[in-house]
Structures are given as C-alpha cells and as structure tokens.
Enzyme design. Sequence first.
Site, mmCIF file in Angstrom:
data_model
loop_
_atom_site.group_PDB
_atom_site.id
_atom_site.type_symbol
_atom_site.label_atom_id
_atom_site.label_comp_id
_atom_site.label_asym_id
_atom_site.label_seq_id
_atom_site.Cartn_x
_atom_site.Cartn_y
_atom_site.Cartn_z
ATOM 1 N N ARG A 53 -26.769 -12.008 -9.344
ATOM 2 C CA ARG A 53 -25.928 -11.536 -8.245
ATOM 3 C C ARG A 53 -25.880 -10.004 -8.184
ATOM 4 O O ARG A 53 -24.859 -9.413 -7.897
ATOM 5 C CB ARG A 53 -24.506 -12.097 -8.395
ATOM 6 C CG ARG A 53 -24.441 -13.601 -8.352
ATOM 7 C CD ARG A 53 -24.787 -14.112 -6.970
ATOM 8 N NE ARG A 53 -24.645 -15.546 -6.896
ATOM 9 C CZ ARG A 53 -25.534 -16.337 -6.337
ATOM 10 N NH1 ARG A 53 -26.628 -15.849 -5.807
ATOM 11 N NH2 ARG A 53 -25.335 -17.630 -6.296
ATOM 12 N N CYS A 54 -27.004 -9.386 -8.418
ATOM 13 C CA CYS A 54 -27.106 -7.931 -8.456
ATOM 14 C C CYS A 54 -27.911 -7.448 -7.250
ATOM 15 O O CYS A 54 -28.737 -8.185 -6.711
ATOM 16 C CB CYS A 54 -27.805 -7.528 -9.760
ATOM 17 S SG CYS A 54 -28.128 -5.770 -9.936
ATOM 18 N N GLY A 55 -27.686 -6.226 -6.845
ATOM 19 C CA GLY A 55 -28.464 -5.652 -5.756
ATOM 20 C C GLY A 55 -29.945 -5.516 -6.080
ATOM 21 O O GLY A 55 -30.769 -5.378 -5.186
ATOM 22 N N THR A 57 -31.622 -7.927 -7.722
ATOM 23 C CA THR A 57 -32.100 -9.273 -8.032
ATOM 24 C C THR A 57 -33.462 -9.578 -7.415
ATOM 25 O O THR A 57 -34.237 -10.348 -7.983
ATOM 26 C CB THR A 57 -31.048 -10.328 -7.624
ATOM 27 O OG1 THR A 57 -29.864 -10.075 -8.374
ATOM 28 C CG2 THR A 57 -31.509 -11.741 -7.893
#
Length: 176
Positions: A53-55, A57
């Site tokens: 759920r990271c920018g 990803t």
Amino acid sequence: MKLLLQAIILFFSSVLPAFTDTSGFSFKSIDGGSIDLRNYEGKAVLLTNTASRCGFTNQYADLEQLHQAYKDRGLVVIAIPSNDFNQELSNNSKVKEFCNVSFGLTLPMTEVTSIRGNAAHPFYRWLKREYNFQPKWNFYKVLLDKNGSFRASFNSFTKPNSPSLLKVVDEVLKQP
C-alpha cells in the site's frame, strides 16, 4: 573472573560466525520453507523491502521484469514485504495474493519481515552495524555481489530498471 570472561569471549568468537558477507542469513519464504542466501552463492542478489500500500508499489512490476531479464545472467531478485512503515497488508496470505493478482510475481518473496529497529531481521541489523545502512522507506534496494558482500544500496526513487541500478548490476555480474 577476568580470565574466565576472556575465555568465554574467545570460545564464542571461535564458534559464532563473524559475518563478513551474507552467507549465514536466511528468511522465511512466503511460500513456506526458507530463502537461504547461502543457496545463491555465485549469484548477485538484489533485496528490496516492499509494501503493498505504498506509492512505490508499482515497482513490483519492475522488480519482476528485472528478475525475468537477469535471472539467466546470475541475478536473484528478492522481495521482502515489511510493515515497518505501516503500509503492508495484514498478513502473509493477503500480501501473496495481492502480489500474484496485481503483478504476477514469480520472484522469491519472504514473509512480512521487520527491517528496522530492535525487531529487525538479522540481515538488516548486520547492514546497519557493518555499513550504517537502514532503509528509510519502502522499496529501498540492497545489491550483494556474487560473494555475498554488500555492493550498493538504492533508495525508493531509484527504480529497478533505472540506468544507475542496472549499471552496478551489470558490473557485479561481470565479476568472476
């Protein structure tokens, strides 16, 4: 008492490995079993701490592409999901499903693993102790050479297909 303490230190220093490379480290695989870095002797290894759920990803796609393009040349790409920055899914099965459905990953992947602080995996504690390296965010990359020695690190903004990363990978793969 001092003599006894010296004897104990001498004994343990001869029994316990002093890691100068990464051959003694292993991770629990998200598929069961383990990912033992000793099994990659003679290969370069790129380890990346990841989060679903990271920018950053979308770098999973680039990691998989790098894995496919370089695996026959001697590069192993390993994803290490971590929730140290509170951006990972709640359990290993959800992480595995997300990565399979969203990115079709075939590269080796560990279970969700801590990479920072007191709970950090021994590999990451070793990196901090020996090289003063600690990921500051998700998708930090660590490149090990064919001897299991630390060669380079790359931050989140360095994509797996960036010329700067590929240049170092190519240099490492050319080593005898």
